[in-house]
Design an enzyme around this catalytic site. Structure first.
Site, PDB file in Angstrom:
ATOM      1  N   ARG A 161       0.882  -1.175   0.000  1.00 26.54           N
ATOM      2  CA  ARG A 161       0.000   0.000   0.000  1.00 26.54           C
ATOM      3  C   ARG A 161       0.914   1.218   0.000  1.00 26.54           C
ATOM      4  NH1 ARG A 161       2.630   1.822   3.823  1.00 26.54           N
ATOM      5  NH2 ARG A 161       1.096   3.449   4.108  1.00 26.54           N
TER       6      ARG A 161
ATOM      7  N   ALA B 286       1.000   5.404  -1.753  1.00 23.90           N
ATOM      8  CA  ALA B 286       0.864   5.963  -3.096  1.00 23.90           C
ATOM      9  C   ALA B 286       2.021   5.567  -4.018  1.00 23.90           C
ATOM     10  CB  ALA B 286       0.770   7.491  -2.999  1.00 23.90           C
TER      11      ALA B 286
ATOM     12  N   GLN C  87      -1.909   2.787  10.657  1.00 25.80           N
ATOM     13  CA  GLN C  87      -0.649   2.729   9.896  1.00 25.80           C
ATOM     14  C   GLN C  87       0.506   3.384  10.654  1.00 25.80           C
ATOM     15  OE1 GLN C  87      -3.567   3.836   8.667  1.00 25.80           O
ATOM     16  NE2 GLN C  87      -3.889   3.190   6.563  1.00 25.80           N
TER      17      GLN C  87
ATOM     18  N   ASP D 149      -1.912  12.413  -0.114  1.00 23.89           N
ATOM     19  CA  ASP D 149      -2.402  11.518  -1.155  1.00 23.89           C
ATOM     20  C   ASP D 149      -2.694  12.272  -2.441  1.00 23.89           C
ATOM     21  OD1 ASP D 149      -3.154  10.065   1.534  1.00 23.89           O
ATOM     22  OD2 ASP D 149      -3.039   8.565  -0.057  1.00 23.89           O
TER      23      ASP D 149
ATOM     24  N   ASN E 216      -5.199  14.083   2.634  1.00 24.89           N
ATOM     25  CA  ASN E 216      -4.326  13.083   3.261  1.00 24.89           C
ATOM     26  C   ASN E 216      -5.193  12.285   4.229  1.00 24.89           C
ATOM     27  OD1 ASN E 216      -1.702  11.923   3.656  1.00 24.89           O
ATOM     28  ND2 ASN E 216      -1.547  12.988   5.605  1.00 24.89           N
TER      29      ASN E 216
END
Lengths: 374, 374
Positions: A54, A56, A207, A248, A258
């Site tokens: 995962r 970007a 995360q 993001d 984000n």
């Protein structure tokens, strides 16, 4: 960056095994370090959709590798190469439909491979993939260099370790190496500047607590995990010198989409005069978007990410056992928006691979004049 | 409020069993509904320190009941009543050293019982305890009445369900009944005004996801659990009409110490013109404190509340099994501040048992003129 003292990347090939791509299985982190082998574009699409990888940057690179694997099938399957490549591209693009870099990487590979002689397909695909990998690494390294002064200047001024707060994982695990928000941190740490990182756990998928804490720990960067609620209090009490997050999607006017909760940290930073910087490779700038809150559609994700959480049960003597627990009363409704938009007015500055700039249109166009219109 | 359709309080006695206090075991919620019986002040102190009960109002009431149980021992133990009561008071006050209402309730019971004839001790203690209970219930009901117009006026204006966001549990589980922040919500719901509550899960102890979601669900109030990161995004998109939270301690100048993360929601409310109200019984006002952020010492709690979480493992066929999972890499450092201080400038208004007022000194003194100095 370092894992058990050895330099690692999130995705790699090995010279003696050219048809295989190796990846760190990020679903298993931080509780165990596992790698997976992928030998086809179909497998790579599953690897992306299952979130083995995962982030970007990394999703784009993984898709490029997927196209290089498809090029091998296409080369074997003479006469129907274009169809094979198109099918692989469709599968890869569908694996995480909202990821900007995925479409970008797949399209770039398709353009590069268009009309290439079947005998040259594999070499061309491998070369383009390596170029994408090298660009990802170079962009993150450049972000590290350009962001370093933000940390360095605070240390020179205070003479004590610099407290950086980050949200989610914009670390090397989200790219090939170095990361975006973490790149200046690693660069400072490796240069001997003392840094301590406040790691937001980043509910619902944690995360921060899972990935950022793990990668900082493996690389030896001092850090403390805090709940997402803590940042305002820490900033009120002078315990945060700098907030550094990833993005993001950044609009042409400097609004930053984000991970959900980023906006709350930006508000707290603004209220306490703490600099709030966003690190991003320019590949995540959406030059067509001008009003983040209105134009960027925020993905609504599975509510079980809120109602249930994964961790490990500590058994005392034996190894910890993976488990998922429910956190709410049975049948409780939850709502799960994945991202929020931080308006440019709350962003002190952007850190890109070409340097730093104010979070506004003229700042971005100063660094990227090729996007000037007319 | 309602549990399985039956009206319940958090703590109660039964007429045919006068030496026993019954309590809802809040550690088991929301996964199972259990009650415990307490028959001595020592047991009550353990009940408070083990967090079988929690919440500002409820802890005070539980301590009063503990003193009433001590009065029974003191009455049996003629000649040494004062020593018995003092020992019980010390044990109860030590059970949660930072809880303001606990000291207040124990001191009030000691003053009331001072010099009372041993033959009258039990009746006097029971009467004072019932008075404290009645005051707690009445204060929460009054907060409900005074807060109702905040919800009613929004509904009259929009004609649709009113979206109220709350943080932590300032619900009936934190008091005897009704709650503080939830009292206007229950009052509106019971009056037929459609309400939907955004329940912040409230990491690290998840009192929102566990307790607020449970009590709203049991009483039939529509609600959705969201992660603490979500509030800013929801407010940016007009999905929150009103924020209503409780307070652990409010200064004489209107600064509000409440569960960590409250300040972030106040910032988001301010940035999006969403009214942000704080509901509190006046017993939680600290008339001696004038500068919240500087004067209120924030408790730093056990970091395992951040690194580990309790829930239930769903087994499919059988009943869900309680379990605790670790969320972070082994050995990760976490920091766990329990509260933050929201400055009065971000608070739209206070809702007390005597009415609503601005969050400032003149507002509070207007409602509580007995605290004017000189």
């Amino acid at each position: 960056m370092l894992v058990d003292g050895v330099h690692r990347r999130t995705i790699w090939t090995e010279p003696d095994d050219p048809g295989t791509v190796h990846l760190i299985d990020q679903r298993a982190l931080p509780f165990s370090f596992e790698t997976v082998r992928v030998t086809s574009a179909t497998q790579m699409a599953a690897t992306i959709s299952d979130m083995v990888v995962r982030g970007a940057g990394l999703i784009g690179v993984a898709a490029a590798y997927g196209m290089a694997l498809a090029a091998r099938s296409a080369a074997d399957d003479r006469g129907d190469a274009a169809t094979t490549l198109q099918a692989a591209a469709a599968r890869l693009e569908a694996s995480r439909p909202t990821a900007v870099n995925l479409t970008w990487a797949v399209d770039r590979m398709l353009r590069t491979l268009d009309g290439i002689d079947p005998g040259d397909l594999v070499a061309t695909a491998d070369a383009e993939t390596e170029a994408i990998v090298a660009e990802d690494v170079a962009a993150c390294q450049a972000i590290g260099r350009h962001g370093l002064p933000l940390i360095e200047e605070i240390h020179e001024c205070t003479g004590r370790p610099v407290n950086v707060m980050t949200h989610c994982n914009a670390g090397w695990l989200a790219f090939v190496d170095h990361g975006s928000a973490t790149a200046p941190i690693y660069t400072a740490h490796d240069a001997g500047i003392p840094v301590h990182v406040w790691v937001d756990e980043t509910r619902p998928r944690n995360q921060g607590a899972r990935l950022t804490a793990w990668e900082l720990g493996q690389h030896g960067v001092p850090h403390s995990v805090v709940v997402d609620n803590a940042g305002g209090h820490l900033m009120q009490h002078g315990l945060v010198d700098l907030v550094l997050v990833g993005s993001d999607r950044t609009t042409a006017t400097g609004d930053v989409a984000n991970k959900i909760g980023t906006y709350l940290k930006a508000l707290a930073a603004h209220d306490n005069d703490v600099p709030f910087h966003v690190a991003l490779p320019s590949s995540s700038i959406d030059w067509s978007a001008r009003a983040g809150r209105r134009e960027i559609v925020i993905e609504e994700r599975d509510p079980t990410e809120v109602t249930h959480i994964d961790g490990v049960v500590e058994t005392g003597s034996g190894p910890a056992v993976p488990a998922q627990v429910r956190l709410v009363p049975e049948g409780t409704i939850a709502v799960n928006h994945g991202f929020d938009v931080t308006p440019a007015r709350l962003v002190t500055g952007l850190v890109t691979e070409r340097g730093r700039c104010p979070a506004d249109e003229s700042g971005l166009l100063g660094l990227y004049p090729e996007h000037r219109r007319g």
